[in-house]
Design an enzyme around this catalytic site. Structure first.
Site, mmCIF file in Angstrom:
data_model
loop_
_atom_site.group_PDB
_atom_site.id
_atom_site.type_symbol
_atom_site.label_atom_id
_atom_site.label_comp_id
_atom_site.label_asym_id
_atom_site.label_seq_id
_atom_site.Cartn_x
_atom_site.Cartn_y
_atom_site.Cartn_z
ATOM 1 N N TYR A 24 0.626 -1.222 -0.035
ATOM 2 C CA TYR A 24 0.126 -0.159 0.004
ATOM 3 C C TYR A 24 0.894 1.183 0.153
ATOM 4 O O TYR A 24 1.942 1.374 0.965
ATOM 5 C CB TYR A 24 -0.813 -0.224 1.208
ATOM 6 C CG TYR A 24 -2.010 0.751 1.184
ATOM 7 C CD1 TYR A 24 -2.139 1.885 0.276
ATOM 8 C CD2 TYR A 24 -2.960 0.926 2.341
ATOM 9 C CE1 TYR A 24 -3.326 2.921 0.277
ATOM 10 C CE2 TYR A 24 -4.219 1.807 2.116
ATOM 11 C CZ TYR A 24 -4.238 2.594 1.392
ATOM 12 O OH TYR A 24 -5.344 3.608 1.429
ATOM 13 N N CYS A 25 0.667 2.127 -0.951
ATOM 14 C CA CYS A 25 1.358 3.614 -0.859
ATOM 15 C C CYS A 25 2.788 3.214 -1.048
ATOM 16 O O CYS A 25 3.491 2.513 -2.042
ATOM 17 C CB CYS A 25 1.035 4.297 0.161
ATOM 18 S SG CYS A 25 1.746 5.925 -0.078
ATOM 19 N N VAL A 26 3.644 3.742 -0.247
ATOM 20 C CA VAL A 26 4.965 3.688 -0.304
ATOM 21 C C VAL A 26 5.411 2.162 0.252
ATOM 22 O O VAL A 26 6.455 1.690 0.051
ATOM 23 C CB VAL A 26 5.643 4.755 0.787
ATOM 24 C CG1 VAL A 26 5.559 4.285 2.261
ATOM 25 C CG2 VAL A 26 7.419 4.685 0.696
#
Length: 603
Positions: free
Chosen positions: A339-341
Site C-alpha cells: 500500500y502506497c510507499v
C-alpha cells in the site's frame, strides 16, 4: 422587539446580546491566548523546538519571486495585469450598487459548486458578506492566473508556485476570519464570545500536544483507542525486530487458501487503515475470504533507527516476513499486497528478488502505489535538491523526521478539506471535531528514519531511479521488467498522493501481466471501500497502453467495491486450499495479541 409575525432584522443577528458577558469572555480569551503563547515559547526557550518558519517562508517568497519577475519585467504587461484586477473590482462595485438600489443583479463571480466554504445563506443574502466573498474570489483567481500565465518558468518552479499560491489564497479566505465570516460572527455574538474562549483553550492544548507547534486535532481522540475499537481483528504478533512486528491473524474459516497473504503497509502511516473497525476492515474481510493473512506493523522509529535504510526495510521487513511466513505455515510461496510507499518498497523488493533468483512472492497487488514518479502530483513540490538538503540537515539532529512534519505536508495537499475547516470548527467555533475513525488514524502520525526517508526522496521522487533502471539495492541494479509475476495494480481516480495517471504509467514497467483497476474516490476511500457498505465504483479494462484517458474511455464501470474482483483474481492464481492455520504454527510462539505494541506508540 419585533411584533408577532414580523421577522427580525438580519442585522440584529450581528449585535452582542450580553455586553457584560462579552467583555468578560474577551478577557478570558486574552488570558488563554497568553497560555497558548507560553505553550509555543516554552519548547523554544528550552531548546526542544526550533523555528523553521522563516526558512519555509523564504522558500515560498523565492519561488513566487520568479512569477513577479515575469510580470514586472515588462511595464505594459504589468499594467495589463493590474487593469484586469481593477476591472474585476469595478464590476463587483457596480453590481453591488445596483443591488443596493433594489435591482436584481447576478453576482460578478460565483464560487465553484464544489467549494464548501460559502454555504451559509448570508454569503448570498447579506450584501456585505456577498461583496467580501466576490472580492476574495476575484483576487484569488487573479493571483492564481498570474502564476498560470507566467511564461518561461521551469516546470518545477511553476508547480511550486501554483501550489504555494493555492496555500496563500486558501489561508486568506474570508471564511477563516471572525469579522468576515457570517456564521462565526453570529455565533460569537449570540454566545457572547464563549466560542472564542473554548477555541483558544483548545488551541493552547493543541500547541502543547504538538510540542510547541499547532497540531490541529481532526477527530475527538478520547473516543478511539487502538486495540479496543480500532484494529480489533483477532490475531497474534509472531515475530519482531527493531524495524517491525509481524502479525498473523486468526482464521475464521475451516479451510484457507494454501498460499498465504502478506500485507506491506506504508511506514508513513500505521497499518490499521486496513483494520479501522469490523465493518471497514479489509484485513478482517480477507481473513473471512479464506486468506492466511500476515501484516507488517512498522516500528515508530526514534534515534535508534536513524541508520535504517530502504535496504534494511526490505531485508528486515519484507524478506524477513517471508521467512516468518514459511516457518509459521510451512509454505514457501506467498501473495503480497503493498500500500502506497509500502507498495513502492514491495516493487523494489520484487526487482531485487528477480535479480537474485528469489521466487517466493508469486503475485503482487499494489494499492495506490507509485513506481514511476514522473507524474507524482503535488508531493513533488516538496522535493528538490535544496529542500532535501535542508531536510537532511534537520534529520541529522535527531536521526528522524518528526511525524508532524509529514502530516502537515499531506494535509497541505488538501488544505481546504484537512486544515481550514478544522481551524474554524476548533478554534473559532470552539467545538470538538466529529469523532471520525479515519481522521483519528490520519492524525496518528509516525516518524521517518533519516536514512530511509532520504533514500526514498532522492531515489524515487527526485531522481526516479526505479523505472530508469539504475536504482541499486544491496549491490543489485534493479530492473522492473524482470518482475514477471502477475500484478494487480489498483489506482484511485481522485488520488492526490499517488495520482491515477502516475499509477497507470508505472504499470507499463512490469515485465509480466498487469491488471490495472481504477477505483472511485481518493487515496484512502478508494481502497477502504468495504464490501458490506460500498460507496464507490471501479473500472476495469484491457491492457495498460496509451493514455489513462483512452483506457478509461474503453473501460467497464462496475458499481460497488473492487474487493470481490480482486478476490476472484488472486484466488484464481492458486485456488488450492488447506486446513486453517493457527498463528505461529508449531515453530513460532506468539509474542502478544494483535495489533501489537509497535502500532500503539504515538509520535
Amino acid at each position: 422587539m419585533a411584533a408577532e409575525g414580523e421577522s427580525e432584522s438580519p442585522l440584529l443577528r450581528y449585535i452582542v446580546k450580553n455586553p457584560e458577558a462579552f467583555a468578560q469572555n474577551l478577557a478570558r480569551v486574552v488570558e488563554q491566548a497568553g497560555r497558548a503563547a507560553a505553550a509555543y515559547l516554552k519548547p523554544r526557550e528550552e531548546g526542544q523546538a526550533k523555528d523553521e518558519l522563516a526558512d519555509e517562508l523564504a522558500h515560498v517568497f523565492k519561488t513566487l519571486a520568479h512569477v513577479g519577475e515575469y510580470w514586472l519585467s515588462d511595464p505594459q504587461r504589468a499594467m495589463e495585469a493590474q487593469r484586469r484586477l481593477v476591472t474585476g473590482y469595478m464590476d463587483i462595485w457596480d453590481r453591488s450598487l445596483k443591488r443596493m438600489a433594489g435591482e436584481t443583479v447576478a453576482p460578478a463571480v460565483e464560487p465553484d459548486p464544489r467549494d464548501k466554504r460559502f454555504q451559509d445563506p448570508d454569503w448570498r443574502e447579506n450584501q456585505f458578506f456577498d461583496f467580501v466573498k466576490q472580492m476574495y474570489l476575484t483576487t484569488s483567481r487573479w493571483a492564481e492566473d498570474m502564476v498560470e500565465e507566467a511564461e518561461g518558468l521551469e516546470p518545477h518552479i511553476r508547480h511550486k508556485a501554483e501550489f504555494f499560491m493555492r496555500q496563500i489564497t486558501s489561508a486568506l479566505a474570508p471564511t477563516n476570519f471572525l469579522l468576515t465570516n457570517p456564521e462565526l460572527l453570529r455565533e460569537t455574538m449570540q454566545s457572547s464570545g464563549e466560542n472564542l474562549v473554548r477555541g483558544i483553550r483548545m488551541m493552547a492544548e493543541d500547541i502543547v500536544a504538538g510540542g510547541g507547534d499547532l497540531k490541529i486535532r481532526q477527530a475527538s481522540e478520547g473516543r478511539f483507542k487502538v486495540g479496543e475499537n480500532l484494529a480489533t481483528t483477532p490475531g497474534k504478533v509472531i515475530f519482531q525486530n527493531d524495524v517491525c512486528q509481524i502479525l498473523q491473524y486468526e482464521p475464521t474459516t475451516e479451510k484457507v487458501l494454501k498460499r498465504p497473504l502478506l500485507i506491506v503497509p506504508p511506514w508513513i502511516n500505521k497499518f490499521y487503515i486496513l483494520d479501522l473497525n469490523p465493518e471497514k476492515s479489509f484485513i478482517r474481510w480477507a481473513v473471512g475470504e479464506g486468506h492466511t493473512v500476515f501484516v507488517i506493523s512498522w516500528v515508530n522509529p526514534d534515534a535508534r533507527q536513524a541508520d535504517k535504510s530502504f535496504e534494511h526495510y526490505m531485508k528486515e521487513g519484507i524478506l524477513t516476513a517471508l521467512d516468518v511466513i514459511e516457518q509459521a505455515t510451512g509454505d514457501r510461496q506467498a501473495n503480497a499486497i503493498g500500500y502506497c510507499v509500502g507498495g513502492t518498497l514491495l516493487a523494489v523488493t520484487l526487482a531485487y528478488c528477480a535479480a537474485i533468483g528469489d521466487d517466493r512472492i508469486k503475485s503482487a497487488t499494489f494499492f495506490t502505489t507509485q513506481v514511476d514518479f514522473t507524474y507524482a502530483g503535488d508531493l513533488k513540490v516538496f522535493v528538490d535538491e535544496d529542500q532535501i538538503r535542508i531536510l537532511e540537515e534537520r534529520m541529522k539532529e535527531k536521526g528522524y523526521l518528526e511525524g508532524k512534519k509529514m502530516a502537515s505536508a499531506f494535509n497541505m495537499l488538501r488544505s481546504n478539506d484537512l486544515i481550514w475547516p478544522y481551524f474554524i470548527n476548533n478554534y473559532m467555533k470552539g467545538k470538538e471535531p466529529f469523532p471520525f475513525d479515519l481522521l483519528f488514524w490520519n492524525s496518528d502520525s509516525t516518524r521517518m528514519p533519516a536514512a530511509n526517508h532520504s533514500y526514498y526522496l532522492r531515489n524515487c521522487y527526485l531522481e526516479n531511479r526505479l523505472t530508469k533502471g539504475d536504482m541499486v539495492m544491496a549491490g543489485e541494479t534493479l530492473d522492473l521488467k524482470k518482475v514477471r509475476i502477475p500484478v494487480y495494480n489498483l489506482a484511485a481516480r481522485e488520488d492526490h498522493i499517488a495520482p491515477a495517471r502516475s499509477v497507470f504509467e508505472g504499470s507499463k514497467y512490469f515485465g509480466g501481466p498487469v491488471e490495472y483497476v481504477l477505483a472511485g474516490s481518493g487515496h484512502i476511500a478508494g481502497v477502504v471501500n468495504p464490501a458490506a457498505k460500498p460507496k464507490y465504483q471501479f473500472w476495469t479494462g484491457g491492457k495498460v497502453k496509451g493514455t489513462l484517458e483512452d483506457w478509461i474511455a474503453k473501460a467497464d464501470e462496475t458499481p460497488g467495491t473492487w474487493w470481490g474482483h480482486w478476490q476472484t483474481w488472486v484466488s484464481g492464481l492458486a485456488p488450492e486450499t488447506v486446513k486453517a492455520r493457527k498463528p505461529g504454527g508449531r515453530k513460532l510462539k506468539p509474542i502478544e495479541d494483535a495489533p501489537g505494541s509497535y502500532v500503539r506508540v504515538r509520535a
